[in-house]
Write an enzyme that holds these catalytic residues in place. Sequence first.
Site, mmCIF file in Angstrom:
data_model
loop_
_atom_site.group_PDB
_atom_site.id
_atom_site.type_symbol
_atom_site.label_atom_id
_atom_site.label_comp_id
_atom_site.label_asym_id
_atom_site.label_seq_id
_atom_site.Cartn_x
_atom_site.Cartn_y
_atom_site.Cartn_z
ATOM 1 N N PHE A 45 0.239 -1.059 0.123
ATOM 2 C CA PHE A 45 0.122 0.000 0.194
ATOM 3 C C PHE A 45 0.911 1.294 0.209
ATOM 4 O O PHE A 45 -0.167 2.200 0.037
ATOM 5 C CB PHE A 45 -0.671 -0.073 0.987
ATOM 6 C CG PHE A 45 -0.470 0.178 2.828
ATOM 7 C CD1 PHE A 45 0.594 0.640 2.995
ATOM 8 C CD2 PHE A 45 0.169 -1.163 3.155
ATOM 9 C CE1 PHE A 45 1.019 0.971 4.823
ATOM 10 C CE2 PHE A 45 0.578 -1.470 4.034
ATOM 11 C CZ PHE A 45 1.002 -0.272 4.991
ATOM 12 N N ARG A 86 -3.055 6.783 20.696
ATOM 13 C CA ARG A 86 -3.129 5.808 20.167
ATOM 14 C C ARG A 86 -4.765 5.001 21.088
ATOM 15 O O ARG A 86 -5.466 4.867 19.418
ATOM 16 C CB ARG A 86 -2.227 5.011 20.497
ATOM 17 C CG ARG A 86 -1.585 5.463 19.163
ATOM 18 C CD ARG A 86 -0.213 4.361 18.428
ATOM 19 N NE ARG A 86 -0.767 3.452 17.895
ATOM 20 C CZ ARG A 86 -0.797 3.389 16.609
ATOM 21 N NH1 ARG A 86 0.204 4.986 16.045
ATOM 22 N NH2 ARG A 86 -0.254 2.518 15.827
ATOM 23 N N THR A 126 -6.133 1.411 13.614
ATOM 24 C CA THR A 126 -5.788 1.424 11.880
ATOM 25 C C THR A 126 -7.006 1.662 11.097
ATOM 26 O O THR A 126 -7.121 2.198 10.503
ATOM 27 C CB THR A 126 -4.997 0.441 11.406
ATOM 28 O OG1 THR A 126 -3.655 0.694 12.420
ATOM 29 C CG2 THR A 126 -4.318 1.520 10.453
ATOM 30 N N ARG A 182 -10.882 7.847 15.164
ATOM 31 C CA ARG A 182 -10.401 6.778 13.319
ATOM 32 C C ARG A 182 -12.495 6.329 13.271
ATOM 33 O O ARG A 182 -13.106 6.633 12.527
ATOM 34 C CB ARG A 182 -9.316 6.305 13.239
ATOM 35 C CG ARG A 182 -9.106 7.248 13.113
ATOM 36 C CD ARG A 182 -7.547 5.636 13.361
ATOM 37 N NE ARG A 182 -6.046 6.217 12.300
ATOM 38 C CZ ARG A 182 -4.602 5.591 12.604
ATOM 39 N NH1 ARG A 182 -4.964 4.411 13.919
ATOM 40 N NH2 ARG A 182 -3.940 5.922 12.185
ATOM 41 N N ASN A 219 -8.172 6.861 7.258
ATOM 42 C CA ASN A 219 -8.388 7.123 8.342
ATOM 43 C C ASN A 219 -7.815 8.215 9.296
ATOM 44 O O ASN A 219 -7.780 7.627 10.377
ATOM 45 C CB ASN A 219 -8.161 5.733 9.383
ATOM 46 C CG ASN A 219 -6.051 5.948 9.035
ATOM 47 O OD1 ASN A 219 -5.371 6.618 8.475
ATOM 48 N ND2 ASN A 219 -5.575 5.045 9.925
ATOM 49 N N HIS A 231 -2.671 10.447 12.290
ATOM 50 C CA HIS A 231 -1.983 9.930 12.098
ATOM 51 C C HIS A 231 -1.729 10.244 13.535
ATOM 52 O O HIS A 231 -1.440 11.299 14.374
ATOM 53 C CB HIS A 231 -0.704 10.241 11.396
ATOM 54 C CG HIS A 231 0.642 9.769 11.474
ATOM 55 N ND1 HIS A 231 1.288 8.515 11.781
ATOM 56 C CD2 HIS A 231 1.208 10.555 12.665
ATOM 57 C CE1 HIS A 231 2.406 8.408 12.222
ATOM 58 N NE2 HIS A 231 2.405 9.668 12.852
HETATM 59 P P1 ATP Z 1 -0.321 5.882 11.279
HETATM 60 O O1 ATP Z 1 0.681 4.997 11.524
HETATM 61 O O2 ATP Z 1 -1.202 6.507 10.142
HETATM 62 O O3 ATP Z 1 -1.161 7.053 12.606
HETATM 63 P P2 ATP Z 1 -0.863 3.690 12.207
HETATM 64 O O4 ATP Z 1 0.153 3.786 13.105
HETATM 65 O O5 ATP Z 1 -2.229 3.082 12.812
HETATM 66 O O6 ATP Z 1 -1.492 4.864 11.515
HETATM 67 P P3 ATP Z 1 0.517 1.992 10.067
HETATM 68 O O7 ATP Z 1 0.486 0.595 10.015
HETATM 69 O O8 ATP Z 1 1.833 2.951 11.226
HETATM 70 O O9 ATP Z 1 -0.737 2.201 10.623
HETATM 71 O O10 ATP Z 1 0.075 2.094 8.824
HETATM 72 C C1 ATP Z 1 0.705 3.071 8.563
HETATM 73 C C2 ATP Z 1 -1.314 4.152 7.560
HETATM 74 O O11 ATP Z 1 -0.734 3.321 6.205
HETATM 75 C C3 ATP Z 1 -2.268 3.249 8.269
HETATM 76 O O12 ATP Z 1 -2.780 4.403 9.312
HETATM 77 C C4 ATP Z 1 -2.783 3.532 7.004
HETATM 78 O O13 ATP Z 1 -3.348 5.060 6.312
HETATM 79 C C5 ATP Z 1 -2.075 2.721 5.880
HETATM 80 N N1 ATP Z 1 -2.610 1.655 5.671
HETATM 81 C C6 ATP Z 1 -1.775 1.252 6.666
HETATM 82 N N2 ATP Z 1 -2.633 -0.125 6.763
HETATM 83 C C7 ATP Z 1 -2.491 -0.138 5.606
HETATM 84 C C8 ATP Z 1 -3.336 -0.795 3.690
HETATM 85 N N3 ATP Z 1 -3.476 -3.089 4.815
HETATM 86 N N4 ATP Z 1 -4.326 -0.577 3.130
HETATM 87 C C9 ATP Z 1 -4.084 0.734 2.643
HETATM 88 N N5 ATP Z 1 -3.284 0.924 4.174
HETATM 89 C C10 ATP Z 1 -3.231 0.895 4.327
HETATM 90 MG MG MG Z 2 2.088 4.265 11.851
#
Ligand code: ATP
Ligand code: MG
Length: 142
Positions: A59, A87, A93, A104, A114, A117
């Site tokens: 992604f 968080r 997420t 969210r 979502n 961040h």
């Molecule tokens: P963030 O870093 O934005 O706070 P997070 O820590 O909850 O979110 P991460 O795993 O760091 O999640 O992913 C970063 C961002 O990438 C997510 O917030 C989301 O916008 C996007 N993302 C994560 N997983 C997917 C996926 N499977 N498909 C599409 N987008 C995704």
């Molecule tokens: Mg993250």
Amino acid sequence: MAGKITLTMIKPGAFRKGNTGPILSMINEAGFRISAMKLTRLSTRQAEKFYAIHRSKPFYESLVDFMSSGPIVAAILEKENAVDDYRKLIGETNPENAEEGTIRKLYAESLQMNAVHGSDSDENALIESDFFFAKNERTDCM
Ligand code: ATP
Ligand code: MG
């Protein structure tokens, strides 16, 4: 300093929909102090750098496109236990798994779009704060 700040972005989708005010209000009501804030837009290069840890994920390219698609609001939030508490306030997420009453759950449009961040560790909170703000733009450093 460590443990007291986290970095948030109100992502382009939430900004476009006019949800910046309601989200900032939830942040305030949850007891976070805003110690830096700016309205800006990430270039493709900046979004690639910010999300470099996800470079190998399927992604990544679409995430970079989305995150550079329009204005965002970046802010440093100050509170004891800021990273974990924020968080909890933003929720999972994937908004389908986010608890009722979380940012969210209320404002995310999809897993990618979502709404916000939040930093995932104290170390990244410091790195991400430095990514957006100079010392003279942060009351936590003044
Ligand atoms: P963030 O870093 O934005 O706070 P997070 O820590 O909850 O979110 P991460 O795993 O760091 O999640 O992913 C970063 C961002 O990438 C997510 O917030 C989301 O916008 C996007 N993302 C994560 N997983 C997917 C996926 N499977 N498909 C599409 N987008 C995704
Ligand atoms: Mg993250």
